[in-house]
Design a protein around this motif. Sequence first.
Motif, mmCIF file in Angstrom:
data_model
loop_
_atom_site.group_PDB
_atom_site.id
_atom_site.type_symbol
_atom_site.label_atom_id
_atom_site.label_comp_id
_atom_site.label_asym_id
_atom_site.label_seq_id
_atom_site.Cartn_x
_atom_site.Cartn_y
_atom_site.Cartn_z
ATOM 1 N N THR A 208 -13.109 9.212 -44.393
ATOM 2 C CA THR A 208 -13.511 8.719 -45.509
ATOM 3 C C THR A 208 -15.319 8.885 -45.098
ATOM 4 O O THR A 208 -15.971 9.440 -46.333
ATOM 5 C CB THR A 208 -13.018 7.235 -45.530
ATOM 6 O OG1 THR A 208 -12.098 7.352 -45.655
ATOM 7 C CG2 THR A 208 -14.003 6.740 -46.374
ATOM 8 N N LEU B 74 -10.742 4.547 -52.366
ATOM 9 C CA LEU B 74 -10.626 3.660 -52.421
ATOM 10 C C LEU B 74 -9.175 3.218 -52.902
ATOM 11 O O LEU B 74 -7.757 2.256 -52.164
ATOM 12 C CB LEU B 74 -11.804 2.638 -52.522
ATOM 13 C CG LEU B 74 -12.555 2.222 -51.895
ATOM 14 C CD1 LEU B 74 -13.637 1.396 -51.903
ATOM 15 C CD2 LEU B 74 -12.105 1.666 -50.419
ATOM 16 N N LEU B 75 -9.032 3.586 -54.063
ATOM 17 C CA LEU B 75 -7.910 3.240 -55.535
ATOM 18 C C LEU B 75 -7.147 3.754 -54.586
ATOM 19 O O LEU B 75 -5.654 3.564 -54.199
ATOM 20 C CB LEU B 75 -8.008 4.183 -56.223
ATOM 21 C CG LEU B 75 -9.001 3.668 -57.308
ATOM 22 C CD1 LEU B 75 -9.515 4.032 -58.653
ATOM 23 C CD2 LEU B 75 -9.009 1.826 -57.488
ATOM 24 N N HIS B 76 -7.123 5.260 -53.814
ATOM 25 C CA HIS B 76 -6.263 6.104 -53.109
ATOM 26 C C HIS B 76 -5.813 5.318 -51.760
ATOM 27 O O HIS B 76 -4.632 5.298 -51.513
ATOM 28 C CB HIS B 76 -6.752 7.676 -52.351
ATOM 29 C CG HIS B 76 -5.855 8.468 -52.088
ATOM 30 N ND1 HIS B 76 -4.465 8.898 -52.596
ATOM 31 C CD2 HIS B 76 -5.533 8.739 -50.726
ATOM 32 C CE1 HIS B 76 -3.735 9.858 -51.917
ATOM 33 N NE2 HIS B 76 -4.657 9.117 -50.418
ATOM 34 N N ARG B 77 -6.820 4.420 -50.903
ATOM 35 C CA ARG B 77 -6.069 3.906 -50.011
ATOM 36 C C ARG B 77 -4.728 2.644 -50.300
ATOM 37 O O ARG B 77 -4.030 2.621 -49.162
ATOM 38 C CB ARG B 77 -7.347 2.811 -49.079
ATOM 39 C CG ARG B 77 -7.055 2.392 -48.310
ATOM 40 C CD ARG B 77 -7.815 2.487 -47.217
ATOM 41 N NE ARG B 77 -8.431 3.931 -46.430
ATOM 42 C CZ ARG B 77 -9.290 4.122 -45.432
ATOM 43 N NH1 ARG B 77 -9.648 2.923 -45.205
ATOM 44 N NH2 ARG B 77 -9.531 4.783 -45.126
ATOM 45 N N TYR B 78 -5.177 2.194 -51.414
ATOM 46 C CA TYR B 78 -4.551 1.173 -51.954
ATOM 47 C C TYR B 78 -3.693 2.019 -53.140
ATOM 48 O O TYR B 78 -2.786 0.774 -53.684
ATOM 49 C CB TYR B 78 -5.249 0.102 -52.462
ATOM 50 C CG TYR B 78 -6.243 -0.640 -51.895
ATOM 51 C CD1 TYR B 78 -5.708 -1.349 -50.475
ATOM 52 C CD2 TYR B 78 -7.672 -0.328 -51.259
ATOM 53 C CE1 TYR B 78 -6.501 -2.323 -49.885
ATOM 54 C CE2 TYR B 78 -8.168 -0.814 -50.298
ATOM 55 C CZ TYR B 78 -7.750 -1.663 -49.382
ATOM 56 O OH TYR B 78 -8.525 -1.743 -48.744
ATOM 57 N N LYS B 79 -3.081 2.703 -52.997
ATOM 58 C CA LYS B 79 -2.125 3.765 -53.594
ATOM 59 C C LYS B 79 -2.198 3.474 -54.963
ATOM 60 O O LYS B 79 -1.212 3.136 -55.875
ATOM 61 C CB LYS B 79 -0.988 2.960 -53.634
ATOM 62 C CG LYS B 79 -0.227 2.593 -51.810
ATOM 63 C CD LYS B 79 0.084 4.038 -51.124
ATOM 64 C CE LYS B 79 0.606 3.694 -49.456
ATOM 65 N NZ LYS B 79 0.301 5.181 -48.633
ATOM 66 N N ILE B 80 -3.696 3.648 -55.485
ATOM 67 C CA ILE B 80 -4.282 3.254 -57.314
ATOM 68 C C ILE B 80 -4.034 4.905 -57.160
ATOM 69 O O ILE B 80 -4.620 5.443 -56.673
ATOM 70 C CB ILE B 80 -4.658 2.225 -57.356
ATOM 71 C CG1 ILE B 80 -4.216 0.924 -57.219
ATOM 72 C CG2 ILE B 80 -5.060 2.472 -58.703
ATOM 73 C CD1 ILE B 80 -5.615 -0.144 -56.674
#
Lengths: 448, 448
Positions: free
Chosen positions: B352, B412-418
């Motif tokens: 990141t 960040l969204l990707h990390r939290y599966k969004i």
Amino acid sequence: MKFELTKELLTRIEDAVDAQDTQFFQDEVCPLHSADIAEIIDEVNLEQAQFIYRQLDKERAAEVLVELEEDVRDEFLKSLSDDEIAFQVERMDSDDAADFIQDLPEDRKDEILSNLEDVEHSSDIASLLSYDEDTAGGLMAKEFICANINWTVGEALANLREQAQEINYVYTIYTVDDHNRLMGTLSLKTFLYSDNDTKIKDLYADDPISVNAATDDREVARIMEKYDLVAIPVVNHSNVLIGRITIDDVVDVIKEDAERERQLATGVSEKIESRDSIWVITRARLPWLLIGMMGGVFGALVIGRFEGQLDRFPELAFFIPLIAAMGGNIGVQSSSLIVQGLANNTLKFDSTLQKILKEVGVALVNGAVLSSLIFIYNFAFGENYSLCFTVSVALFAVIILAGILGSLVPLLLHRYKIDPALATGPFITTLNDILGLLLYFMIGYAFY
Amino acid sequence: MKFELTKELLTRIEDAVDAQDTQFFQDEVCPLHSADIAEIIDEVNLEQAQFIYRQLDKERAAEVLVELEEDVRDEFLKSLSDDEIAFQVERMDSDDAADFIQDLPEDRKDEILSNLEDVEHSSDIASLLSYDEDTAGGLMAKEFICANINWTVGEALANLREQAQEINYVYTIYTVDDHNRLMGTLSLKTFLYSDNDTKIKDLYADDPISVNAATDDREVARIMEKYDLVAIPVVNHSNVLIGRITIDDVVDVIKEDAERERQLATGVSEKIESRDSIWVITRARLPWLLIGMMGGVFGALVIGRFEGQLDRFPELAFFIPLIAAMGGNIGVQSSSLIVQGLANNTLKFDSTLQKILKEVGVALVNGAVLSSLIFIYNFAFGENYSLCFTVSVALFAVIILAGILGSLVPLLLHRYKIDPALATGPFITTLNDILGLLLYFMIGYAFY
């Protein structure tokens, strides 16, 4: 068999290169699918790539080269001799071979083609290189299977056995007349289950969906999608069969097209990836930012014209960002919808006026909702009436104007044969920003 | 054979429907490709569609129904009886049949499936309906050709002749063991040119690239693209062959995916087309406009906080649109690049921090160029030093901040599966607008 290139595997491979551990490559890398080996080479540096390449047997090497990413491949090509390239090109399908050497200087291309042992292959590649990249000719391969309609199944079978040796995958058998003009298609199934003495004439389906060599590649994609084709024959102006395009090449066209539209919509002027160099990325992004900045400067001039008004009613400044942002958002939404409609050909039965009226309809609904909401907000927080009315009326006007411009600009570009996707993104946002500000202050002038 | 649905042809067809001119349809419409007939039905009203549908012979009708656009088809389905639907479903491939009745209420689906004469077809469709639409199971068809590795070529040929009757297009022959576990593939070419007594065991290639029924459809697309496959076998958790997916279905996945990302980037929340109703379009666009408007209101609050400063130095207001627009543009550019990199999986070896630092690098270059240009502009037009410095320093800071946020938020969204694509477009623009304004006035406060 599930290959995944993990960070650990990549490290092991790089270590093996450093240790010149050829055994590791024979055991672990060479048995992989050529697309997987290409994925590895895409990730390592040129020197490491050359070492890995030398571990591959010659047949494999050609397959891997074809699968490399374009920029990696072009870099790699520079390190190969003409003889080496000719040796590999000999082993590729004509379309892959043409793509492979496409970006080399003319003299190197000629040198390589003249080095090929297979003269027919060489002239096939040369003829493919003569087509524009964005046409059916630029996509097609010269390898296909065809049968003369005057043959019997038995004759065809013997002949096709010959032809099929050069071809990895048989999609469809095309049928031609004595002048090689495309007549139709023959399914393998029909062919296999027919008597040896039956004439091809009596078997083939005379419904060939074909494209001309000059057909735009996006039109080819549209046709193959519509008719669910895995391969499509390409003919010249006399309907002579000259090649065939397979769906895997068209998938690339579809992806690139979608990518391109998205880039234009988000303000990037050429094909870049997040892993390109800072310089390449900057070059692609800066022009759009300059447009945006010029818009900002015009905006400053507009506000400067109304400085007197702003001196007396500084609260007008509060809603400058709201007006500018909404104009931009609406403009991008409506231009993007129009661009999509033009690309998918779903708008062809509507006149320009109908399209604009539709957009005005949407804008009226959105404008009514949003203007009412902002009016309630401003009223509730005790702003003066002039400001309440100015903001709401200006917002409403901006939404209508941005909707009209957002649909009109791409339609106009399309009419004058300019890519309408250019109108999405920063261009329309900037235009709407400025006009929105102008409207806002003019309406403010009326209400104060 | 080149079909194009012109406005004239459409008018002639509509006139023929009004005149109940069945002869016209027999001569002019029925000989067309089913995809062309579907294109016509997509454009006419329901009553006209029903008339045209009744002119088609029964085999044709099933093909045309499969080709209709989803919304037209669902509308049309409502007007058909369960018996009529069952009759057509009987004639479709299992995957088309499952798609066809998918959106019907459960009781109608059951009724239709129990009406099918072919019990195996019925249970195939029922099993396909049990898979999630966005998985390999939801894409696959139950029709495929397979050969047991213990058969001889002769046995296989007899058996495949049987199997092939149900299948329009043979892509690949899959080989299985006695437990129907996928062992490999057999090319038609190898098969055709082998001796009748040869065992399949000795012929097949044991390199089957397969997917599990639960695999995400975008992953299926990625695999088929990478390995240039026209069809891929689907297995269950015990590696038993249960279906196959063909490239034409995957092309739809690729297109829809690209379309969805573009819609999110341009502020549209669901799948809409420019020809949808005003209400449908408004519903998809209004939520994003509300986000934009809330951003505008926050912007107004920010500027309101600095009202005193603005009273004394009204020229600060001039550059509000520039600062806001540049923050938005940079944010969209960088978030879009990150989203693209995440989707294409080209970023997986960067941390990141590396991705953010790259973006900061680009922002530094862009910021230096643009800030210098605006400084020169302001200086040349005789603005006071405070304004010159405020605008340039703020612009530089906004460009860096917008670049960081533009890459950080989707990561960040990707990390939290969004879905990271949610971060492109109006969301990031709005966020950057507000933060940009805050920075601008704070820097202005320092310089004045």
